[in-house]
Enzyme design. Structure first.
Site, mmCIF file in Angstrom:
data_model
loop_
_atom_site.group_PDB
_atom_site.id
_atom_site.type_symbol
_atom_site.label_atom_id
_atom_site.label_comp_id
_atom_site.label_asym_id
_atom_site.label_seq_id
_atom_site.Cartn_x
_atom_site.Cartn_y
_atom_site.Cartn_z
ATOM 1 C CE LYS A 1 -1.718 2.661 3.168
ATOM 2 N NZ LYS A 1 -1.714 4.035 2.603
ATOM 3 C CD GLU B 1 10.734 12.051 11.809
ATOM 4 O OE1 GLU B 1 9.739 11.450 12.226
ATOM 5 O OE2 GLU B 1 11.538 11.573 10.989
ATOM 6 C CB CYS C 1 12.849 8.507 8.341
ATOM 7 S SG CYS C 1 13.486 7.357 7.133
ATOM 8 C CD GLU D 1 13.921 0.455 8.280
ATOM 9 O OE1 GLU D 1 14.452 1.306 9.024
ATOM 10 O OE2 GLU D 1 14.511 -0.551 7.856
#
Lengths: 479, 327
Positions: free
Chosen positions: A182, A387, A290, A256
């Site tokens: 997906k 983040e 990331c 991850e």
């Protein structure tokens, strides 16, 4: 004398044929979805690109069943035969590289320079690399006769749509698994083009299935009882939800997740290259990375010099049309993400950090954020801990190597880190002390299919890439 | 013996008088400069090379590049006839198009300066190579006599070579003193002096760290320009080497207020390459350097490609090499 104005150099988008609507790719065919179709837009212009089908739970079930049926043949096929398909896919990706790059830039907002020179070549490299492993699994040190897991449910993010697809699909297929993937709802188009490439490569039906949709579709994929392996790249919050959802089942999981990487610059660093590394570390792909080097830790003795050079360099970054070959920073992927970046930046300012961005004119439509640096940041600031996932750099200072290590490790994340110094022994020492899956030395954001990638702590678990990346798709294998 | 102090130190330079007081202090300073990471420098140069310069920007860049060319011939077989032809070309690179600018200078051996001067007068500068070009292997007296001779012949600019042997052996002060002395030899009776370009022969210095050190050394010694190569050694000018030198002049101006020019020479043959250099000048040193006073190309064959591309921009089609003069 007039200054050197670069005239626009737009890449032609005529190479890509975007259909008005797309279905799901199930069992080798495009089929309609049962959910409410949604639109994908060009984040640089807010123009609607296409209608994309949403996969309901029932659609996901069909896809998983197709993958299960295909698994019987695909897993029994010799590694050499599977390799032929993977090599074929890799070659088609190269042949259609420009098409893929242009489509990726249109749908994602990233500069064509990056999709053309980084994403697509690394995508092809991953398929070539894992094609090479397909017939050598027994020699990978993962047991004498490694066996595939079965059906892999894979959910990927919007920052590197095609690259994350390659990281997930190539090793899974090489090991004999079949997949239901997906893509993110804001960037489904290159995955659907990849589906066409699978058809072009005559890949047996059902080996790769692509279901589009938002969070609900992703949830249906990872929680489907007949999925043997879940692979997810994305935010830590969703990663935690997935971990909870599959806890207690026999599903194997790799995650991850987010990061808040420290980029550590010592006073003996090659300063000009360190500045390049800082810029590449945080402004590459608009900071939607990331493993972005979003926390700059610079030794106090050179902090002023590094900062003044960094600001001068940031002044040369060109923000604008992603399809212009001279663009360095493209559009933010979605209005939601832009809002998040703005929110965290405003918090940074209200907490007392000093905000700076070069003067740059941003386009009037689309989602844009200028390259921004915060100085005077401490560990206690939220912008140093959370983040941002945007072109926003927080600068902290340190005095000694020990302090650098302490500060670098003082984060819930641990995906990547960078070290800049001319001293080789210090590089090795830092690399062994930094709790991060990847430590780059005198460089940043370099990806190679042969090198494993993954996180510590809240950055997830499991590794992708390299020989270790095979273990995640094999029974009882340990990397 | 040459003096160890710069000929006419600018105020910003005075701060560096301690640095050049002894071989030891000079070595400490040069080795204390930030290192250059080879992989990173080459990646940055390659990245800048992918800038796409089209239409108006390209037309502007081509004309600027023509104005920056030091049209060069440095062969043993050079004759007065050959350099006169080159000088005529320097004045009117494209006889068919009067809007085409002249080049910056003609660069020849010292004994041919007069021949060039008789053609170009003061419209185009005349540069002469000196100091036992290209090897630099001669006694100091010979090198200085070589320089004075070229200046006396009317050279506007002197391209000197450094003693690479001394540099690689770590005798930095000797190299420094030679540059200072050569600069003094560039003086004219009327008090002005010929522009001094210092050639490093970066292909022999090999490392980018050496290139950065040589740049600072030459700038502290009073060079007006720093130049990559003689054109006699491969590799000659490269983008990463020029990048390191552009960083050096940028940093030097920030530290001292003194602006120094940069000249890549040798191996730059195409307009496409020249534009890559201009992009680098623009983005590394800044647009203050986008001027023939501060940036030059040492080249012989580059000019015709620039002219060919220029004609392509105005007419929309390529003409053959026969439409442009040989030299």
């Amino acid at each position: 004398m007039a200054s050197f104005e670069y005239a626009p150099a737009p890449e032609s988008r005529s190479i890509v044929d975007i259909k008005p609507s797309y279905g799901l790719f199930v069992d080798g065919e495009f089929v309609d979805g049962r959910g409410t179709s949604f639109k994908t837009i060009n984040p640089a212009t807010e123009e609607t690109l296409a209608e994309v089908a949403e996969a309901s739970e029932a659609d996901v079930d069909l896809a998983v069943r197709a993958a299960r049926r295909a698994f019987r043949g695909w897993s029994r096929m010799s590694g050499k035969e599977r390799a032929k398909y993977l090599f074929r896919i890799a070659r088609i990706i190269q042949e259609r590289g420009r098409e893929l790059a242009v489509l990726e830039s249109i749908d994602n907002g990233k500069p064509i320079k990056e999709s053309r020179d980084v994403d697509v070549p690394v995508v092809a490299a991953h398929f070539f690399y894992y094609a090479g492993w397909a017939d050598k699994l027994s020699y990978a040190g993962l047991g004498p006769s490694p066996q595939p897991l079965g059906v892999a449910g894979q959910v990927i993010p919007w920052n590197f749509p095609l690259l994350m697809l390659a990281w997930k699909v190539a090793p899974a297929l090489a090991c004999g698994n079949t997949v239901v993937l997906k893509p993110a709802e804001t960037t489904p188009l290159t995955a659907l083009l990849f589906a066409e490439i699978c058809q072009q490569a005559d890949l047996p039906p059902g080996v790769v299935n692509i279901v589009t949709g938002a969070g609900g579709t992703g949830q249906a994929v990872v929680s489907h009882p007949d999925v043997d392996k879940v692979a997810f790249t994305g935010s830590t919050d969703v990663g935690k939800a997935i971990a909870r959802a599959v806890a207690g089942s026999s599903k194997k999981v790799t995650l991850e997740l987010g990061g808040k990487a420290a980029n550590v610059v010592f006073d003996d660093a090659p300063i000009d290259q360190a500045v390049e590394g800082i810029v590449g570390g945080i402004f590459f792909n608009q900071g939607h990375v990331c493993c972005a080097g979003s926390r700059l830790l610079v030794q106090e003795s050179v902090a002023d010099e590094v900062l003044s050079r960094l600001k001068r360099r940031m002044g040369t970054l060109r923000v604008g049309d992603p399809l212009d070959k001279n663009t360095d920073i493209g559009a933010i992927n979605s209005s939601e993400q832009l809002a998040r970046i703005r929110e965290l930046s405003d918090i940074g300012e209200s907490e007392g950090a000093e905000r700076w961005a070069p003067a740059c004119e941003l386009p009037s439509s689309g989602f844009w954020f200028p390259p921004t640096v915060f100085t005077g940041v401490t560990q206690a600031h939220r912008i140093a801990r959370e983040e941002v996932f945007g072109p926003v750099l927080s600068v902290l200072t340190f005095r000694t190597p020990a302090e650098a290590i302490e500060k670098a490790n003082n984060t819930p994340y641990g995906l990547s880190a960078g070290v800049w110094t001319e001293k080789g022994s210090r590089i090795l020492h830092m690399a062994s002390q930094l709790r991060a899956g990847v430590v780059w030395a005198n460089t940043f954001n370099k990806f190679d299919p042969a090198s494993p990638f993954g996180g510590y702590k809240e950055s997830g678990y499991g590794r992708e890439g390299g020989r270790q990346g095979l273990a995640a798709y094999l029974k009882e294998a340990e990397a | 013996m040459p003096t160890t102090a710069p000929a006419d130190p600018a105020p910003g330079l005075a701060a560096y008088s301690e640095v050049t007081a002894s071989d030891a202090s000079l070595r400490r300073f040069l080795h204390g400069l930030p290192g250059v990471d080879q992989v990173g420098a080459e990646a940055r140069a390659a990245g800048l090379g992918t800038r796409s310069i089209k239409t108006t920007a390209k037309a502007w860049a081509l004309d600027l590049a023509i104005r920056m060319v030091d049209l060069t011939t440095l062969e043993g077989q050079d004759t007065p006839g050959k350099v006169r032809a080159l000088a005529s070309k320097a004045l009117r690179p494209d006889p068919a198009d009067p809007t085409c600018p002249s080049v910056a200078a003609v660069c020849v051996y010292g004994d041919l300066v007069g021949e060039v001067k008789s053609i170009v007068g003061s419209q185009v500068n005349v540069a002469a190579v000196a100091t036992a070009f290209p090897s630099g292997r001669a006694s100091m007296d010979v090198k200085l006599a070589d320089t004075r001779d070229a200046v006396a012949n009317g050279a506007d600019e002197i391209d000197m070579v450094i003693d690479r042997g001394a540099f690689l052996a770590g005798r930095y002060l000797q190299v420094f003193d030679e540059i200072v002395a050569t600069r003094e030899a560039c003086a004219r009776p009327n008090g002005s002096h010929a522009h001094l370009k210092v050639i490093f022969e970066t292909g022999e210095l090999q490392t980018y760290d050496n290139v950065r050190r040589a740049s600072w050394l030459a700038m502290l010694a009073g060079a007006d320009f720093i130049k990559t190569s003689t054109g006699k050694v491969q590799p000659a000018a490269t983008l990463p080497v020029t990048l390191v030198m552009l960083e050096a002049v940028r940093d030097f101006r920030e530290a001292t207020g003194v602006q120094i020019g940069v000249k890549p020479a040798g191996g730059i043959r195409t307009a496409k390459d020249a534009i890559k250099y201009l992009v680098m000048v623009n983005e590394i040193a800044g647009d203050d350097w986008l001027d023939p006073d501060w940036f030059r190309f040492g080249a012989s064959t580059l000019l015709n490609d620039l002219l060919m591309q220029r004609t392509k921009m105005t007419t929309g089609r390529y003409s053959g090499p026969d439409y442009f003069t040989l030299d």
